[in-house]
Design a protein around this motif. Structure first.
Motif, short mmCIF file in Angstrom:
data_model
loop_
_atom_site.label_atom_id
_atom_site.label_comp_id
_atom_site.label_asym_id
_atom_site.label_seq_id
_atom_site.Cartn_x
_atom_site.Cartn_y
_atom_site.Cartn_z
N THR A 107 -0.04 -8.88 -10.47
CA THR A 107 -0.74 -8.36 -9.29
C THR A 107 -0.14 -7.04 -8.83
O THR A 107 -0.87 -6.09 -8.52
CB THR A 107 -0.71 -9.40 -8.15
OG1 THR A 107 -1.21 -10.65 -8.64
CG2 THR A 107 -1.54 -8.94 -6.98
N ARG A 111 -2.04 -3.45 -8.61
CA ARG A 111 -2.12 -2.74 -7.33
C ARG A 111 -1.64 -1.30 -7.49
O ARG A 111 -2.29 -0.36 -7.03
CB ARG A 111 -1.30 -3.45 -6.26
CG ARG A 111 -1.30 -2.71 -4.93
CD ARG A 111 -0.59 -3.45 -3.84
NE ARG A 111 0.81 -3.68 -4.17
CZ ARG A 111 1.64 -4.37 -3.41
NH1 ARG A 111 1.23 -4.90 -2.28
NH2 ARG A 111 2.89 -4.54 -3.77
N TYR A 156 -2.14 -2.19 2.29
CA TYR A 156 -1.41 -2.29 1.03
C TYR A 156 -1.14 -3.77 0.72
O TYR A 156 -1.35 -4.22 -0.41
CB TYR A 156 -0.10 -1.50 1.16
CG TYR A 156 0.74 -1.39 -0.07
CD1 TYR A 156 0.40 -0.53 -1.11
CD2 TYR A 156 1.93 -2.11 -0.20
CE1 TYR A 156 1.19 -0.40 -2.23
CE2 TYR A 156 2.73 -1.99 -1.32
CZ TYR A 156 2.35 -1.13 -2.33
OH TYR A 156 3.14 -1.00 -3.44
N LEU A 159 -4.47 -5.60 0.07
CA LEU A 159 -4.94 -5.29 -1.28
C LEU A 159 -4.26 -6.21 -2.29
O LEU A 159 -4.90 -6.73 -3.20
CB LEU A 159 -4.66 -3.82 -1.61
CG LEU A 159 -5.03 -3.36 -3.02
CD1 LEU A 159 -6.53 -3.52 -3.29
CD2 LEU A 159 -4.60 -1.91 -3.23
N PHE A 160 -2.96 -6.41 -2.11
CA PHE A 160 -2.22 -7.32 -2.99
C PHE A 160 -2.85 -8.70 -2.97
O PHE A 160 -3.10 -9.31 -4.02
CB PHE A 160 -0.75 -7.39 -2.57
CG PHE A 160 0.08 -8.34 -3.38
CD1 PHE A 160 0.65 -7.92 -4.57
CD2 PHE A 160 0.25 -9.65 -2.99
CE1 PHE A 160 1.41 -8.80 -5.33
CE2 PHE A 160 1.01 -10.53 -3.74
CZ PHE A 160 1.60 -10.10 -4.92
N LEU A 163 -6.29 -8.76 -4.72
CA LEU A 163 -6.14 -8.71 -6.19
C LEU A 163 -5.62 -10.03 -6.74
O LEU A 163 -6.09 -10.52 -7.77
CB LEU A 163 -5.22 -7.56 -6.59
CG LEU A 163 -5.71 -6.14 -6.29
CD1 LEU A 163 -4.61 -5.13 -6.59
CD2 LEU A 163 -6.96 -5.84 -7.06
#
Length: 172
Positions: A107, A111, A156, A159-160, A163
């Motif tokens: 992941t 990213r 941020y 997003l992790f 994903l």
């Protein structure tokens, strides 16, 4: 190898002192693994009370020598029980832990690629088709804005998680 004789007079090989020591050290290492487990995991193993008591006691010991003696005692107690089911559970838990670590690394890799390369998102969607691409695009834009304006990296982190969810869904 030394031969000993059983009641029928047949020779039976006795393990050497080195082999016995190696076995004892292996059991002591399993005992050391047991001391690092949580209380819930220890309950799942259905260990005898005296072994559980010894494991809880070692958590309170700070001195190296006393800790080593307690580990030897735990190894001695482990010799009295069937170790194979315990070893199987420990191996399963370790595999699960390794799988989780690999998932986190994968992941993080994606990213960083998506944030640095515009074409990486297309590759990610090809590899993980159940991805919510609009959400990820939005999070990428927000992450870039946060980085440029020195704001906390909330997008941020989000997003992790987005994903990671897409990767988990593809693996199932």
């Amino acid at each position: 190898m030394q031969d000993t004789f059983d009641k029928t007079g047949n020779g039976v090989e006795k393990p050497s002192k080195t082999q016995r020591k190696q076995t004892m050290h292996a059991l002591q290492k399993i005992g050391e693994q047991l001391t690092t487990l949580s209380d819930k995991q220890l309950d799942d193993l259905n260990l005898p009370d005296n072994l559980l008591e010894a494991i809880y006691h070692i958590r309170q010991i700070g001195k190296f020598g006393a800790r080593q003696r307690q580990l030897q005692y735990i190894g001695k107690l482990i010799r009295q029980i069937d170790i194979f089911p315990i070893q199987d559970k420990l191996n399963a838990w370790q595999q699960k832990s390794l799988h989780q670590t690999a998932l986190v690394h994968l992941t993080e890799h994606w990213r960083e690629r998506i944030l640095s390369d515009a074409n990486a998102l297309t590759e990610f969607v090809k590899q993980f088709p159940a991805t919510e691409i609009q959400q990820i695009r939005l999070l990428v834009r927000k992450a870039h804005k946060e980085k440029n304006s020195d704001k906390p990296p909330k997008s941020y982190r989000l997003l992790f998680h987005a994903l990671q969810t897409a990767i988990k869904n593809a693996q199932n």
